[in-house]
Design an enzyme around this catalytic site. Structure first.
Site, short mmCIF file in Angstrom:
data_model
loop_
_atom_site.label_atom_id
_atom_site.label_comp_id
_atom_site.label_asym_id
_atom_site.label_seq_id
_atom_site.Cartn_x
_atom_site.Cartn_y
_atom_site.Cartn_z
N GLU A 164 -9.00 -31.72 7.99
CA GLU A 164 -9.33 -31.92 9.39
C GLU A 164 -8.52 -30.90 10.17
O GLU A 164 -7.29 -30.95 10.16
CB GLU A 164 -8.91 -33.32 9.81
CG GLU A 164 -10.01 -34.15 10.41
CD GLU A 164 -9.49 -35.52 10.75
OE1 GLU A 164 -9.82 -36.45 10.00
OE2 GLU A 164 -8.75 -35.65 11.74
N ASP A 191 -3.77 -38.41 21.68
CA ASP A 191 -2.75 -38.06 20.70
C ASP A 191 -1.35 -38.40 21.17
O ASP A 191 -1.02 -38.29 22.35
CB ASP A 191 -2.84 -36.57 20.36
CG ASP A 191 -4.03 -36.28 19.47
OD1 ASP A 191 -4.07 -36.83 18.36
OD2 ASP A 191 -4.93 -35.54 19.90
N TYR A 248 -14.86 -42.60 10.72
CA TYR A 248 -13.41 -42.56 10.85
C TYR A 248 -12.99 -43.84 11.55
O TYR A 248 -13.23 -44.00 12.74
CB TYR A 248 -13.03 -41.32 11.69
CG TYR A 248 -11.54 -41.02 11.79
CD1 TYR A 248 -10.58 -42.02 11.82
CD2 TYR A 248 -11.11 -39.70 11.87
CE1 TYR A 248 -9.24 -41.72 11.93
CE2 TYR A 248 -9.76 -39.38 11.98
CZ TYR A 248 -8.84 -40.41 12.02
OH TYR A 248 -7.50 -40.10 12.13
#
Ligand SMILES: Cc1ncc(COP(=O)(O)O)c(C=O)c1O
Lengths: 274, 404
Positions: A51, A62, A177
């Site tokens: 990734e 994040d 995911y």
């Protein structure tokens, strides 16, 4: 849709009854040359899927580790074009390992959606994860990407309830995911039994492989998570090793590549024991 | 773009104003904003909710705010008749409270137990901390480290009100970074937390919801002007950070064709330099913080930092409805520099005995550019959306005065 490298990888792993180790790094962290070396070493270190983060100034989902990694890459001059170049170079001697680009929509939007899809496909990209494009915005990039034969991998989260899951999975391909926690990357590590239930829930709605990420730091955790899913994704723990290996000026040291790949190997071993 | 029949129909069901707006958020947040949209849709049609909001606007905030004829400014410029919409007289000193009251009532209604917010100048943070205190909810305010430094009085006010201040050091440590951090908190604390966004930005339904709560400014102005002058104003002028005070004043007038509407962005050191915060003048469409709008960014789609003397204006984006109103041509967008704002700040203080915030000082500076050339029966309304108490320290610094 045609079979992609992602489909093949999961099929091969399935035959061996093995799980996928998905390794995340930011393209260009800590500099484009070192980053390419790390990327080139990842398959031998046990990464089944890479990734590759597309650095962005405002990575809203994040945590501090990947924020810093993204900042290092931008400071070293990384751009989206540079990221695609990196994929192209990687592909000159690796045609098997699937590459998923992960990031935020704005750099892609500014690059131009059609040009981006074309160039990504040509460079050898297999799939996209765009954090801030939920199914409600599928017309933007997801549909055109699918039409061009790129996988569009969607995040499913603990807040995605059973009523919503079908909508989230509808245009998802390659794998799902599953974000194991509500939160940002690099935060609390998920509990195995909670993840097991969650993966089972997702699998009631899809035949796609389910990889789990967010918060996995150690080989043990990676093994535990992989044992109840089809793969484990690790990002923050890898880019932290990059950060720790830098010299006092923030530049790569002789250890940057070796230490990062050593950590990847540990994590991969954890996953393979699962 | 073709001329719309009405400028007040947006957003559509996908949260779009033309191509702008939308819901560009992580999946974790998507169910939350769908929930919020539903809850807000129900609340805005519930007379009990609206009554409670109105009661608080009257007795807690002090609305309606006066529409004041600024006689001395009018004389000074020697043209248009200048009115100031006095939202700086609101409880907490700016228009921000209008929106915060609406959102906290909604938070209560949705059973949320914790409030978070971002703030730049600290005016929104103070307003959020105020309503959180009033309704007994714990509150965390994210504020850029740079802004904490230049807005000390507001930081202390928020602490007195019981809010926890979280300094944000990522990026340049200003409003954009504070918003990133608030979003990160929200994806982490999804069940308990209500995010009170302070301007007409963010994912749908925030831009429309904040606009609706701020529209009381324009509604009152319309009525007050009718009472004072028996007609509509000719020109409206407001400053723009994210664009909430401007949207609030403009919205009820968008379909009144005779009304000229002007938004004033922060020109910083000049829009021909890299140091400004004029997203419409110097940016291009992109996606950030949940919506598509004009953004200050480089050729790679990386967001650049805005600059303004006013911490409340240095945001690299702008509400998506403004982006739409620019492209349709309904609203004219201009800019004023730091220095022009400082000059207007001092002029207003001396002539009217009103110390304006640096944000509306930008709007006032533009008023000064157009008023002299307009006839004396031209009715011009400027939104005095905040008072300048919070700015006296930084103004002193810019004027090289040591006040200790
Ligand atoms: C007094 C004042 N005016 C204007 C603004 C800018 O926000 P908006 O453009 O949303 O009105 C702020 C923001 O902090 C403010 O404090």
């Amino acid at each position: 849709m045609q079979q992609t490298r992602l489909d093949n990888t999961f099929k091969q792993l399935g035959k061996r009854n093995s799980k996928a180790f998905v390794a995340f790094i930011s393209a260009g962290d800590p500099d484009p040359v070192t980053s390419l070396k790390i990327m080139q070493g990842l398959p031998a270190a046990g990464a089944d899927i890479i990734e590759l983060g597309m650095p962005f100034t405002d990575p809203m989902a994040d945590g501090p580790s990947i924020q810093a990694s993204s900042q290092r890459a931008l400071k070293a001059g990384m751009t989206l074009k540079g990221t695609l170049d990196m994929v192209r170079q990687f592909r000159t001697d690796n045609d098997e390992t699937p590459i998923v680009l992960m990031g935020y929509y704005n750099p892609v939007y500014i690059y131009g959606v059609d040009a981006f899809i074309h160039d990504a496909k040509q460079a050898g990209v297999d799939g996209l994860i765009i954090v801030d494009l939920p199914p409600e915005e599928d017309e933007e990039l997801c549909i055109p990407a699918l039409n061009a034969g790129l996988n569009f991998i969607r995040l499913a989260t603990p807040t995605t309830d059973d009523a919503r899951l079908p909508e989230v999975l509808a245009n998802t391909s390659g794998f799902v995911y599953y974000v194991s926690i509500t939160g940002i990357t690099g935060s609390a590590s998920p509990e195995r039994n909670v993840v097991e239930e969650a993966v089972a829930r997702v699998k009631r709605h899809t035949d796609l492989p389910v990889a789990v990420g967010f918060g996995i730091r150690t080989a043990e955790q990676a093994g535990a998570i992989a044992s109840v899913a089809d793969g484990a994704v690790v990002g923050s723990a890898l880019v932290d090793v990059i950060a720790e290996s830098l010299d006092s000026h923030g530049r790569s040291s002789p250890e940057t590549v070796t230490e990062t790949l050593k950590k990847a190997q540990e994590l991969a071993d954890g996953v393979k024991r699962a | 773009m073709s001329k719309a029949n009405s400028y007040t129909t947006g957003p559509d069901e996908n949260g779009r104003f033309g191509i702008f707006g939308g819901r560009f958020v992580a999946e974790t947040l998507m169910p939350l904003i769908l929930d919020l949209e539903k809850a807000y849709g129900a609340a805005r049609q519930d007379p009990a909710f609206l009554d409670q909001l109105q009661d608080l606007q009257t007795h807690y905030v002090g609305r309606p705010s006066p529409l004041y004829f600024a006689e001395r400014l009018t004389e000074h410029y020697g043209g248009a008749k200048i009115y100031l919409k006095r939202d700086e007289l609101n409880h907490t000193g700016s228009h921000k409270i209008n929106n915060c009251l609406g959102q906290i009532l909604l938070a209560k209604r949705m059973g949320k137990r914790r409030i978070i917010a971002e703030t730049g100048a600290g005016q929104h943070g103070v307003a959020v901390a105020t309503v959180a205190a009033r309704f007994g909810l714990p509150c965390t305010v994210f504020m850029g480290a740079t802004d904490i430094e230049r807005q000390k009085p507001n930081v202390f006010r928020m602490k007195l009100l019981g809010a926890e201040i979280m300094p944000v050091t990522s990026g340049a440590g200003t409003l954009k970074d504070a918003m990133n951090e608030a979003l990160r908190d929200w994806v982490t604390n999804v069940d308990s937390t209500f995010y009170i966004i302070g301007t007409v930005a963010g994912p749908h339904p925030y831009p429309a919801m904040v606009r609706d709560f701020q529209s009381i400014i324009g509604q009152e102005t319309k009525q007050q002007m009718r009472e004072r002058e028996g007609r509509l104003p000719d020109t409206l002028c407001a400053c723009i950070g994210g664009g909430s005070n401007a949207m609030g004043l403009f919205y009820p007038f968008l379909d009144d064709e005779s009304v000229d509407i002007i938004g004033v962005e922060a020109g910083g050191h000049g829009i021909d330099t890299p140091e400004h915060a004029a997203s419409l003048a110097g940016g291009k469409p992109g996606v950030l913080h949940g919506n598509r709008t004009y953004l200050l960014q480089d050729d790679d789609g990386q967001i650049t930092e805005g600059h303004s003397i006013s911490a409340g204006l240095d945001y690299p984006g702008i509400g998506p409805e403004h982006a739409y109103l620019k492209d349709t041509g309904r609203v004219t967008y201009v800019s004023a520099t730091d220095q022009e704002a400082l000059d207007a700040f001092q002029l207003c203080t001396k002539l009217e005995g009103i110390i304006p915030a640096l944000e509306p000082s930008h709007a006032l500076s533009h008023v000064g550019k157009i008023a002299p050339d307009l006839p004396s029966d031209h009715l011009l309304v400027m939104n005095m959306c905040g008072r300048g108490d919070k700015d006296v320290f930084s103004v002193a610094e810019h004027l090289n005065v040591d006040i200790g």
